[in-house]
Design a protein around this motif. Structure first.
Motif, mmCIF file in Angstrom:
data_model
loop_
_atom_site.group_PDB
_atom_site.id
_atom_site.type_symbol
_atom_site.label_atom_id
_atom_site.label_comp_id
_atom_site.label_asym_id
_atom_site.label_seq_id
_atom_site.Cartn_x
_atom_site.Cartn_y
_atom_site.Cartn_z
ATOM 1 N N THR A 173 -9.158 1.210 -2.089
ATOM 2 C CA THR A 173 -9.513 1.813 -0.936
ATOM 3 C C THR A 173 -8.545 2.842 -0.698
ATOM 4 O O THR A 173 -7.392 2.765 -1.138
ATOM 5 C CB THR A 173 -9.590 0.901 0.415
ATOM 6 N N ASP A 187 -7.256 3.357 2.741
ATOM 7 C CA ASP A 187 -6.625 3.069 4.008
ATOM 8 C C ASP A 187 -5.239 2.381 3.839
ATOM 9 O O ASP A 187 -5.233 1.282 3.321
ATOM 10 C CB ASP A 187 -7.499 2.461 4.769
ATOM 11 N N ASN A 226 -3.605 0.654 5.695
ATOM 12 C CA ASN A 226 -3.765 -0.639 6.390
ATOM 13 C C ASN A 226 -4.315 -1.847 5.484
ATOM 14 O O ASN A 226 -4.009 -2.837 5.610
ATOM 15 C CB ASN A 226 -4.673 -0.573 7.474
ATOM 16 N N ASN A 227 -4.747 -1.100 4.286
ATOM 17 C CA ASN A 227 -5.480 -2.389 3.163
ATOM 18 C C ASN A 227 -4.417 -2.679 2.309
ATOM 19 O O ASN A 227 -4.571 -2.252 1.160
ATOM 20 C CB ASN A 227 -6.644 -1.731 2.762
ATOM 21 N N SER A 229 0.839 -1.101 -0.158
ATOM 22 C CA SER A 229 -0.114 0.207 -0.010
ATOM 23 C C SER A 229 0.859 1.223 0.070
ATOM 24 O O SER A 229 2.030 1.290 0.165
ATOM 25 C CB SER A 229 -0.711 0.195 1.207
ATOM 26 N N GLU A 233 -10.556 -9.691 6.423
ATOM 27 C CA GLU A 233 -9.280 -9.388 5.729
ATOM 28 C C GLU A 233 -8.895 -10.582 5.118
ATOM 29 O O GLU A 233 -9.109 -11.516 5.554
ATOM 30 C CB GLU A 233 -8.371 -8.713 6.777
ATOM 31 N N GLY A 251 -4.503 3.327 -0.135
ATOM 32 C CA GLY A 251 -4.649 1.784 0.080
ATOM 33 C C GLY A 251 -3.954 1.053 -1.113
ATOM 34 O O GLY A 251 -2.786 1.257 -1.215
ATOM 35 N N GLU A 252 -4.450 -0.252 -1.534
ATOM 36 C CA GLU A 252 -3.755 -1.168 -2.295
ATOM 37 C C GLU A 252 -2.838 -0.718 -3.398
ATOM 38 O O GLU A 252 -3.502 0.419 -4.145
ATOM 39 C CB GLU A 252 -4.841 -2.099 -2.899
ATOM 40 N N SER A 289 -6.446 -8.475 -0.971
ATOM 41 C CA SER A 289 -6.300 -7.281 -0.390
ATOM 42 C C SER A 289 -6.683 -7.650 1.019
ATOM 43 O O SER A 289 -7.790 -8.217 1.426
ATOM 44 C CB SER A 289 -7.079 -6.157 -0.562
ATOM 45 N N LYS A 290 -6.151 -7.003 2.226
ATOM 46 C CA LYS A 290 -6.596 -6.863 3.491
ATOM 47 C C LYS A 290 -8.077 -6.156 3.834
ATOM 48 O O LYS A 290 -8.622 -6.281 4.846
ATOM 49 C CB LYS A 290 -5.589 -6.328 4.522
ATOM 50 N N SER A 291 -8.276 -5.610 2.898
ATOM 51 C CA SER A 291 -9.766 -4.901 2.727
ATOM 52 C C SER A 291 -10.797 -5.784 2.517
ATOM 53 O O SER A 291 -12.211 -5.368 2.763
ATOM 54 C CB SER A 291 -9.907 -3.896 1.790
#
Length: 335
Positions: A67, A69, A71-72, A42, A117, A47-48, A89-91
């Motif tokens: 996304t 974020d 963290n994703n 990311s 996730e 995000g990704e 993706s962690k999303s």
């Protein structure tokens, strides 16, 4: 950047940092060959992201509706051929490409799984794909693997893998013979066990085995030798390669190997009793169990030539007529 990627071209002896262009967090890799592959993760404030590298040049790819974020991160990438690939993706979204990774579409998985996730993705053939996930409302749990029968366009639960454990599926792998493996985590196993390994052979049903730690990754050698890696340095395999290192006193022997690391030879010292004519057998093999030398010695401390051996880590097994004396790790390096 808060993460990076590295490249080795000498079997892992030396590593070189890859100077990627846009990622702030790097969490996944897919490598076609030495000069072509993808790095996923990311950005620092979005995000990704997926970068492609080709002959040392890194370029950002295009992701439709990512996304925002950081963290994703893109947590896993897999390709079926030079064109068709998927990323997890962690999303909770699947990213899909059909143009060799230049452009990626974002695809939802199962609508009612709204707080998950993704952990892994695997393309089995041109239609069948799997993805693993963890339930964020109850970490360490899940319903099943996710499965797609249309090359990643739509997703559902894999009903044929249902268990009473409802674990989080952390990793996926396909061996050379086509068998599929998934590693899982369950946080309240009986007897202190916390992991599961699932296996599917051909058209048969999924089978599973309890293990002592969550399984985060797999690797395989040839068609059927599988290694699984878990938490806290835990490694299991479906064979016994005899890689445990022994350094004992054994019936009056004390094993020493010098020099180590070695360039072209090693001398093996097995204590004073060896000089009295006791015959021993030396066997040298690598971590995959391939035998490079097997020979009997007596009368003096053996001098073993390593010139013809590729650089790397080997295991020297020493035994006599009574059994195993010891196993020593030997590093061969021409540098």
């Amino acid at each position: 950047p808060y993460g990076g990627a590295y490249k080795s071209i000498d079997g892992g002896q030396n590593w070189q940092a890859l100077n990627h262009c846009c990622l702030c967090f790097t969490t996944s890799l897919f490598i076609f060959n030495e000069n072509k592959g993808f790095i996923g993760g990311s950005g620092c404030f979005n995000g990704e992201q997926i970068e492609q590298f080709n002959s040392g040049v890194f370029t950002a790819t295009t992701i439709d509706a990512p996304t925002w974020d950081n963290n994703n991160q893109v947590i896993d990438i897999d390709f079926y051929n030079n064109n068709f690939g998927l990323a997890a993706s962690k999303s909770g979204l699947i990213l899909r490409t059909n143009d060799g990774g230049l452009n990626w579409d974002t695809i939802p998985t199962v609508a009612w799984l709204d707080n998950i996730e993704l952990t892994s993705v695997l393309i089995v053939n041109d239609t069948l794909c799997y993805a693993g996930y963890d339930n964020l409302d109850n970490p360490g749990s899940g319903q099943s693997l996710l499965v797609s029968m249309d090359a990643g366009l739509t997703w559902d639960l894999e009903n044929n893998i249902a268990t009473f454990f409802y674990p989080a599926f952390l990793s996926l792998h396909q061996s050379g013979n086509g068998n599929i493996y998934s590693g899982a985590n369950y946080n309240s196993f009986p007897d202190g066990k916390e992991g599961l390994i699932f296996e599917k052979r051909g058209n048969s049903s999924w089978e599973f085995q309890m293990v002592s730690h969550p399984i985060n990754s797999f690797s395989s050698y040839n068609d059927s030798i599988i290694f699984a890696v878990g938490d806290s340095g835990y490694i299991v395999t479906n064979r016994n390669p005899q890689t445990k290192i022994y350094k004992p006193f054994f019936d009056g022997y004390k094993v020493q190997v010098f020099p180590n690391p070695a360039i072209d030879y090693i001398e093996v010292f097995v204590g004073n009793d060896f000089k009295k004519g006791i015959e021993i057998e030396l066997e040298i093999y690598n971590a995959l169990g391939q035998v490079f030398l097997k020979k009997k010695y007596s009368g003096t401390n053996p001098l073993v030539g390593l010139t013809a051996f590729p650089d790397g880590v080997y295991y020297l097994k020493i035994s006599d007529g009574k059994g195993l004396i010891g196993i020593e790790k030997v590093v061969k390096s021409s540098r």
